[in-house]
Design an enzyme around this catalytic site. Structure first.
Site, mmCIF file in Angstrom:
data_model
loop_
_atom_site.group_PDB
_atom_site.id
_atom_site.type_symbol
_atom_site.label_atom_id
_atom_site.label_comp_id
_atom_site.label_asym_id
_atom_site.label_seq_id
_atom_site.Cartn_x
_atom_site.Cartn_y
_atom_site.Cartn_z
ATOM 1 N N SER A 102 0.833 -1.202 0.000
ATOM 2 C CA SER A 102 0.000 0.000 0.000
ATOM 3 C C SER A 102 0.867 1.251 0.000
ATOM 4 C CB SER A 102 -0.929 -0.003 1.222
ATOM 5 O OG SER A 102 -1.627 1.220 1.253
ATOM 6 N N HIS A 125 -1.035 -1.065 -4.347
ATOM 7 C CA HIS A 125 -2.343 -0.665 -3.814
ATOM 8 C C HIS A 125 -2.349 0.857 -3.637
ATOM 9 C CE1 HIS A 125 -6.077 -1.527 -1.590
ATOM 10 N NE2 HIS A 125 -5.689 -0.593 -0.717
ATOM 11 N N ASP A 175 -4.536 4.003 -2.335
ATOM 12 C CA ASP A 175 -5.668 4.388 -1.474
ATOM 13 C C ASP A 175 -6.123 5.820 -1.718
ATOM 14 O OD1 ASP A 175 -6.108 2.105 0.260
ATOM 15 O OD2 ASP A 175 -4.133 2.525 1.106
ATOM 16 N N MET A 193 -8.679 8.723 -0.566
ATOM 17 C CA MET A 193 -9.591 9.100 0.533
ATOM 18 C C MET A 193 -10.057 10.531 0.329
ATOM 19 S SD MET A 193 -7.339 7.694 3.708
ATOM 20 C CE MET A 193 -6.648 6.042 3.717
ATOM 21 N N HIS A 250 -8.144 1.688 -4.594
ATOM 22 C CA HIS A 250 -9.137 1.519 -3.527
ATOM 23 C C HIS A 250 -9.774 2.887 -3.273
ATOM 24 C CE1 HIS A 250 -9.761 0.471 1.041
ATOM 25 N NE2 HIS A 250 -10.904 0.634 0.401
ATOM 26 N N MET A 308 -11.946 5.179 -1.391
ATOM 27 C CA MET A 308 -12.677 5.443 -0.136
ATOM 28 C C MET A 308 -13.304 6.820 -0.279
ATOM 29 S SD MET A 308 -9.811 3.838 2.395
ATOM 30 C CE MET A 308 -8.577 3.897 1.125
ATOM 31 N N MET A 359 -12.158 -5.243 4.441
ATOM 32 C CA MET A 359 -11.416 -4.320 5.317
ATOM 33 C C MET A 359 -11.221 -4.965 6.690
ATOM 34 S SD MET A 359 -10.627 -1.813 3.440
ATOM 35 C CE MET A 359 -9.717 -1.020 4.771
ATOM 36 N N GLY A 410 -9.412 4.500 6.476
ATOM 37 C CA GLY A 410 -9.101 5.916 6.699
ATOM 38 C C GLY A 410 -7.648 6.169 7.057
ATOM 39 N N GLY A 421 -3.554 4.281 7.698
ATOM 40 C CA GLY A 421 -2.650 3.138 7.722
ATOM 41 C C GLY A 421 -2.192 2.894 9.146
ATOM 42 N N ASP A 455 -7.335 -6.011 3.629
ATOM 43 C CA ASP A 455 -6.689 -4.700 3.722
ATOM 44 C C ASP A 455 -6.801 -4.120 5.128
ATOM 45 O OD1 ASP A 455 -5.556 -2.266 3.155
ATOM 46 O OD2 ASP A 455 -7.218 -1.546 1.905
ATOM 47 N N GLY A 456 -5.639 -3.891 5.755
ATOM 48 C CA GLY A 456 -5.595 -3.221 7.054
ATOM 49 C C GLY A 456 -4.930 -4.075 8.119
ATOM 50 N N GLY A 463 0.723 -2.172 4.146
ATOM 51 C CA GLY A 463 1.410 -0.874 4.098
ATOM 52 C C GLY A 463 2.595 -0.850 5.034
HETATM 53 C C1 DX5 Z 1 -6.709 1.905 5.143
HETATM 54 C C2 DX5 Z 1 -6.172 1.650 3.755
HETATM 55 C C3 DX5 Z 1 -5.129 0.589 3.727
HETATM 56 C C4 DX5 Z 1 -3.859 0.973 4.449
HETATM 57 C C5 DX5 Z 1 -3.181 -0.288 4.893
HETATM 58 O O1 DX5 Z 1 -7.816 2.713 5.080
HETATM 59 O O2 DX5 Z 1 -7.218 1.236 2.893
HETATM 60 O O3 DX5 Z 1 -4.831 0.190 2.397
HETATM 61 O O4 DX5 Z 1 -2.988 1.723 3.641
HETATM 62 O O5 DX5 Z 1 -2.090 0.054 5.683
HETATM 63 P P1 DX5 Z 1 -1.560 -0.904 6.843
HETATM 64 O O6 DX5 Z 1 -1.141 -2.194 6.186
HETATM 65 O O7 DX5 Z 1 -0.406 -0.157 7.406
HETATM 66 O O8 DX5 Z 1 -2.679 -1.125 7.819
HETATM 67 ZN ZN ZN Z 2 -6.671 0.251 0.941
#
Ligand code: DX5
Ligand code: ZN
Length: 223
Positions: A9, A34, A36, A38, A67, A69, A138, A143, A145, A176-177, A198
């Site tokens: 990520s 990946h 993200d 937001m 992704h 969001m 999820m 929101g 990492g 993811d997460g 991530g």
């Molecule tokens: C969270 C994101 C994830 C995030 C994952 O909202 O969608 O993709 O970047 O990061 P880690 O692996 O550090 O939880």
């Molecule tokens: Zn994500």
């Protein structure tokens, strides 16, 4: 058990050294990048958008796993497809006309993905399975990492795997997460096909090794 696909990520990358970070991903065994997005409305944070997508597209040789969001993601599908996305995930909770949105993603030549917040049951997808190529489960509230993995996700993956099997759906299960070397094996055992990670990759001492470890998480440990 098959080896999982790995999707680092970008959110956890060092943006002051972005080109170097993307080069690292190119050299790694990662299968996707990946990405993200937001909007500060659907989730309480704002990340990045098209200018960074262009950088990722120009410097990263791995397919882009976007992704979204964001609310009303249908407004931006063309832009992300043109921007180089291979997979586009929209949130179940953000789509009033999910069937139409998924159909449109495929029309644009991308793989169609649905992301589920931790509280959304997998059964919500029952009537739209034919339109789905990937389900993004999820394992944190989206929101940010670096959050802790929600353990219930393992059961949710088992349930989703069952739902897909019973309906003969070839859709992939992506998590993811908070994914790390600690929970990867259990996730793959439960049926996960793609692991997004991530912090456990970019903040590791050796990110290439971290990717390899995640990739090998389905292999039995040699004594
Ligand atoms: C969270 C994101 C994830 C995030 C994952 O909202 O969608 O993709 O970047 O990061 P880690 O692996 O550090 O939880
Ligand atoms: Zn994500």
């Amino acid at each position: 058990m098959n080896q999982p696909l790995i999707a680092p990520s970008l959110l956890a990358a060092d943006f002051a050294n972005l080109q170097k970070e993307l080069e690292l991903i190119n050299q790694s065994e990662a299968d996707y990048l990946h990405f993200d997005v937001m909007d500060g409305v659907f989730v309480p944070n704002i990340s990045f958008g098209f200018p960074l997508l262009e950088v990722a597209r120009n410097y990263c040789r791995k397919p882009l796993d976007v992704h979204l969001m964001i609310t009303q993601p249908e407004r931006y599908l063309e832009a992300f497809a043109e921007g180089g996305a291979s997979v586009i995930h929209v949130h179940y909770e953000a789509c009033t006309h999910l069937h139409r949105t998924l159909t449109r993603i495929r029309e644009l030549g991308c793989r169609a993905g649905v992301a589920l917040n931790p509280h959304t049951p997998v059964s919500s997808l029952e009537d739209v399975l034919e339109q789905i190529d990937t389900v993004l489960v999820m394992s944190v509230n989206p929101g940010f990492g670096g959050q802790s993995f929600i353990p219930h996700t393992i059961q949710k993956v088992t349930k989703l795997k069952h739902l897909l099997t019973v309906n003969r759906s070839p859709a992939l299960i992506e998590i993811d997460g908070g994914v790390s070397q600690q929970n990867a094996e259990a996730l793959v055992r439960a049926g996960a096909n793609v692991l997004v990670a991530g912090n456990s990759i970019f903040k590791a001492e050796d990110p290439l090794q971290a990717i390899q470890q995640l990739k090998n998480s389905s292999l039995p440990l040699v004594a």
